[in-house]
Design a protein around this motif. Structure first.
Motif, PDB file in Angstrom:
ATOM      1  N   GLY A 135       0.744  -1.043   0.109  1.00 54.17           N
ATOM      2  CA  GLY A 135       0.101   0.164   0.036  1.00 54.17           C
ATOM      3  C   GLY A 135       1.049   1.242  -0.039  1.00 54.17           C
ATOM      4  N   PHE A 136       0.445   2.204  -0.589  1.00 52.83           N
ATOM      5  CA  PHE A 136       1.084   3.670  -0.634  1.00 52.83           C
ATOM      6  C   PHE A 136       0.100   4.795  -0.098  1.00 52.83           C
ATOM      7  N   GLY A 137       0.901   5.599   0.683  1.00 55.34           N
ATOM      8  CA  GLY A 137      -0.002   6.830   1.419  1.00 55.34           C
ATOM      9  C   GLY A 137       1.073   7.970   1.699  1.00 55.34           C
ATOM     10  N   TYR A 138       0.541   8.802   2.531  1.00 58.17           N
ATOM     11  CA  TYR A 138       1.430   9.939   3.014  1.00 58.17           C
ATOM     12  C   TYR A 138       1.040  10.160   4.671  1.00 58.17           C
ATOM     13  N   ASP A 139       2.231  10.325   5.158  1.00 58.19           N
ATOM     14  CA  ASP A 139       2.292  10.454   6.881  1.00 58.19           C
ATOM     15  C   ASP A 139       2.608  12.038   6.790  1.00 58.19           C
ATOM     16  N   SER A 140       1.319  12.468   7.442  1.00 60.66           N
ATOM     17  CA  SER A 140       1.485  14.220   7.625  1.00 60.66           C
ATOM     18  C   SER A 140       2.367  14.483   8.739  1.00 60.66           C
ATOM     19  N   SER A 141       2.619  13.367   9.732  1.00 59.75           N
ATOM     20  CA  SER A 141       3.323  13.707  10.939  1.00 59.75           C
ATOM     21  C   SER A 141       4.758  13.989  10.796  1.00 59.75           C
ATOM     22  N   CYS A 142       5.179  13.371   9.690  1.00 54.64           N
ATOM     23  CA  CYS A 142       6.623  13.747   9.275  1.00 54.64           C
ATOM     24  C   CYS A 142       6.781  14.024   7.793  1.00 54.64           C
ATOM     25  N   ASP A 143       5.846  14.567   7.211  1.00 50.56           N
ATOM     26  CA  ASP A 143       5.664  15.022   5.868  1.00 50.56           C
ATOM     27  C   ASP A 143       6.469  13.918   4.883  1.00 50.56           C
ATOM     28  N   ASP A 144       6.125  12.820   4.980  1.00 53.80           N
ATOM     29  CA  ASP A 144       6.794  11.756   3.857  1.00 53.80           C
ATOM     30  C   ASP A 144       5.823  10.872   3.510  1.00 53.80           C
ATOM     31  N   TYR A 145       6.196  10.334   2.273  1.00 51.23           N
ATOM     32  CA  TYR A 145       5.490   9.358   1.429  1.00 51.23           C
ATOM     33  C   TYR A 145       5.858   7.968   2.060  1.00 51.23           C
ATOM     34  N   VAL A 146       5.030   6.993   2.240  1.00 50.02           N
ATOM     35  CA  VAL A 146       5.319   5.888   2.735  1.00 50.02           C
ATOM     36  C   VAL A 146       4.442   4.615   1.912  1.00 50.02           C
ATOM     37  N   VAL A 147       5.576   3.666   1.845  1.00 47.64           N
ATOM     38  CA  VAL A 147       5.211   2.298   1.330  1.00 47.64           C
ATOM     39  C   VAL A 147       5.037   1.264   2.453  1.00 47.64           C
ATOM     40  N   VAL A 148       3.836   0.646   2.616  1.00 50.15           N
ATOM     41  CA  VAL A 148       3.759  -0.480   3.402  1.00 50.15           C
ATOM     42  C   VAL A 148       3.821  -1.797   2.729  1.00 50.15           C
ATOM     43  N   ALA A 149       4.354  -2.718   3.170  1.00 52.04           N
ATOM     44  CA  ALA A 149       4.792  -4.124   2.702  1.00 52.04           C
ATOM     45  C   ALA A 149       3.926  -5.304   3.775  1.00 52.04           C
ATOM     46  N   GLY A 205       4.265 -18.787   7.976  1.00 48.44           N
ATOM     47  CA  GLY A 205       2.761 -19.062   8.490  1.00 48.44           C
ATOM     48  C   GLY A 205       2.295 -17.654   9.198  1.00 48.44           C
ATOM     49  N   SER A 206       3.083 -16.551   9.163  1.00 46.50           N
ATOM     50  CA  SER A 206       2.572 -15.282   9.679  1.00 46.50           C
ATOM     51  C   SER A 206       2.825 -14.255   8.734  1.00 46.50           C
ATOM     52  N   PHE A 207       2.152 -12.962   9.073  1.00 43.84           N
ATOM     53  CA  PHE A 207       2.001 -11.841   8.013  1.00 43.84           C
ATOM     54  C   PHE A 207       3.040 -10.827   8.805  1.00 43.84           C
ATOM     55  N   CYS A 208       4.055 -10.169   8.109  1.00 43.18           N
ATOM     56  CA  CYS A 208       4.996  -9.337   8.954  1.00 43.18           C
ATOM     57  C   CYS A 208       4.758  -8.133   7.990  1.00 43.18           C
ATOM     58  N   ALA A 209       5.006  -7.060   8.649  1.00 37.13           N
ATOM     59  CA  ALA A 209       4.602  -5.687   8.242  1.00 37.13           C
ATOM     60  C   ALA A 209       6.083  -4.955   7.994  1.00 37.13           C
ATOM     61  N   TYR A 210       6.503  -4.323   6.680  1.00 35.43           N
ATOM     62  CA  TYR A 210       7.646  -3.824   6.776  1.00 35.43           C
ATOM     63  C   TYR A 210       7.048  -2.028   6.254  1.00 35.43           C
ATOM     64  N   VAL A 211       7.913  -1.121   6.560  1.00 35.32           N
ATOM     65  CA  VAL A 211       7.509   0.043   6.208  1.00 35.32           C
ATOM     66  C   VAL A 211       8.787   0.833   5.523  1.00 35.32           C
ATOM     67  N   TYR A 212       8.437   1.584   4.208  1.00 38.50           N
ATOM     68  CA  TYR A 212       9.621   2.251   3.660  1.00 38.50           C
ATOM     69  C   TYR A 212       9.028   3.798   3.432  1.00 38.50           C
ATOM     70  N   MET A 213       9.963   4.560   4.090  1.00 40.81           N
ATOM     71  CA  MET A 213      10.060   6.110   4.024  1.00 40.81           C
ATOM     72  C   MET A 213      10.673   6.393   2.751  1.00 40.81           C
ATOM     73  N   LEU A 214      10.210   7.512   2.266  1.00 41.50           N
ATOM     74  CA  LEU A 214      10.712   7.939   0.998  1.00 41.50           C
ATOM     75  C   LEU A 214      12.137   8.722   1.242  1.00 41.50           C
ATOM     76  N   LYS A 215      12.042   9.558   2.226  1.00 43.47           N
ATOM     77  CA  LYS A 215      13.138  10.516   2.503  1.00 43.47           C
ATOM     78  C   LYS A 215      14.275   9.784   2.962  1.00 43.47           C
ATOM     79  N   THR A 216      14.244   8.557   3.652  1.00 41.49           N
ATOM     80  CA  THR A 216      15.485   7.870   4.238  1.00 41.49           C
ATOM     81  C   THR A 216      15.793   6.692   3.089  1.00 41.49           C
ATOM     82  N   ASN A 217      14.807   6.427   2.291  1.00 41.41           N
ATOM     83  CA  ASN A 217      14.902   5.275   1.009  1.00 41.41           C
ATOM     84  C   ASN A 217      15.467   4.159   1.902  1.00 41.41           C
ATOM     85  N   GLN A 218      14.714   3.635   3.183  1.00 45.32           N
ATOM     86  CA  GLN A 218      14.958   2.658   3.575  1.00 45.32           C
ATOM     87  C   GLN A 218      13.635   1.718   4.168  1.00 45.32           C
TER      88      GLN A 218
END
Length: 373
Positions: free
Chosen positions: A152-166, A172-185
């Motif tokens: 999913g792709f959206g915008y985090d207004s608290s830090c003014d950054d675009y975010v990708v969530v995987a 057997g489980s689902f794990c969440a990862y977050v990508y921040m455009l400013k840090t590219n990580q």
């Protein structure tokens, strides 16, 4: 000898700003080639934000061809007063280090679009300016079933950054990862409390759906999911981009009790929507007040079994539906929906529906957005 006066340079910058903020993004790209001062003005983050505010209602629908010229992203621009619209191939013009054959659009915001090629590489692109940025791979471990991954792709207004969530399926489980455009990580958030497979029961046999893009509303990305140890449950899982945590959004009371076909999430006029299948028809629900279960309203539109909502929130008060392969514009007013046939000229015979996006000047390669100033 008389000197030639350059009247263009005499136009006050305040007036130029008022004019340029009303021009389409593609026209502004041409204006940047006229004068260096124009290019500097149009590239300024404050101007880009002002232009975004003026062009919020100019919306396009992105589609991916699957047979003729497979993997090309097409753009369809909708006008309020037109029943015939054109489509145009856009992402084939991108100069990317990839195969340039696309299979998925995972989301869009502020004119930026998260796309995936057939080799599962992810890119953030601006289909209007043709700028792009390749995302690093998600740092998840070895997995046998990667096709269950969700993004999913959206915008985090608290830090003014675009975010990708995987949301990746691991052991057997689902794990969440977050990508921040400013840090590219990418950063690992932790395991999701939900099973991101939503059952829908047609003949008392649980089935699963996968590949659904996260729906961005109220600072959160939303997916349909279910609880662990309950194969028949279905819920709306929400991931808050600022808090980096999961929660649930209450669905319409009892709506999943009689569901018979795959439900889908969407957005209409900034509100979370739910499309559910009931026997030989569909129902469209709109959550007027986010998080309040009593605010769900069922829209009085009849959606047949072969109809499909392909895009919501196209303009301030409309959505687009596919019925038997034909586009239909649905203009909503209070609790009623008016149907209007639309003809899309130049559209391939077979295609996969993507996302809506707006024409903006935002670049996936710049991090100074100045949205909170």
């Amino acid at each position: 000898m008389s000197t030639r006066i350059n009247y263009i340079n005499l136009v006050p910058q305040e007036l130029l700003t008022e004019i340029f903020t009303r021009l389409p993004a593609k026209s502004l790209g041409r204006c940047k080639c006229v004068l260096k001062s124009w290019a500097s003005l149009i590239s300024d983050p404050d101007f880009i934000q002002a232009h975004l505010t003026k062009t919020k209602h100019s919306t396009n629908l992105a589609l991916i061809s699957t047979e003729t010229n497979p993997g090309i992203i097409y753009s369809v621009h909708f006008f309020n007063d037109s029943k015939n619209v054109n489509c145009d191939g856009i992402a084939s013009k991108l100069n990317l280090n990839c195969c340039n054959k696309w299979c998925k659009i995972w989301g869009s915001y502020d004119g930026l679009m998260l796309v995936q090629d057939i080799r599962t590489k992810k890119f953030l692109i601006n289909p209007t300016t043709l700028e792009s940025k390749k995302l690093p791979p998600v740092p998840c471990g070895y997995r046998l079933i990667s096709f269950l991954d969700l993004f999913g792709f959206g915008y985090d207004s608290s830090c003014d950054d675009y975010v990708v969530v995987a949301i990746c399926y691991e052991s057997g489980s689902f794990c969440a990862y977050v990508y921040m455009l400013k840090t590219n990580q990418w950063n690992k958030v932790g395991f999701s409390p939900y099973v991101h497979l939503c059952p829908y029961d047609h003949v008392n046999v649980p089935l699963v759906t996968y590949g659904a893009a996260g729906i961005f509303v109220e600072g959160c990305l939303h997916w349909l999911a279910k609880k662990y140890n309950d194969n028949n449950s279905c819920l709306i899982a929400s991931f808050n981009l600022a808090k980096k945590e999961f929660s649930e959004v209450p669905p319409p009371k009892g709506v999943f009790d009689y569901m018979r076909r795959r439900p889908r999430l969407g957005v209409l006029k900034g509100c979370l929507c739910l499309i559910t299948g009931v026997y030989n028809r569909n129902e469209l629900w709109v959550m007027k007040e986010y998080g309040v279960v009593e605010s769900w309203v069922k829209m009085s539109v009849f959606l047949t079994e072969d109809s499909s909502i392909v895009s919501l929130d196209l303009q301030e008060d409309s959505l687009v539906m596919l019925e038997g392969g034909q586009f239909i514009l649905l203009v909503s007013d209070a609790k009623e929906v008016i149907l209007q046939d639309m003809k899309v000229i130049g559209l391939p015979h077979d295609f996969r529906v993507g996302m809506t996006y707006i024409d903006t000047l935002f670049s996936p390669n710049k991090i100074d957005y100045k949205k909170n100033t």
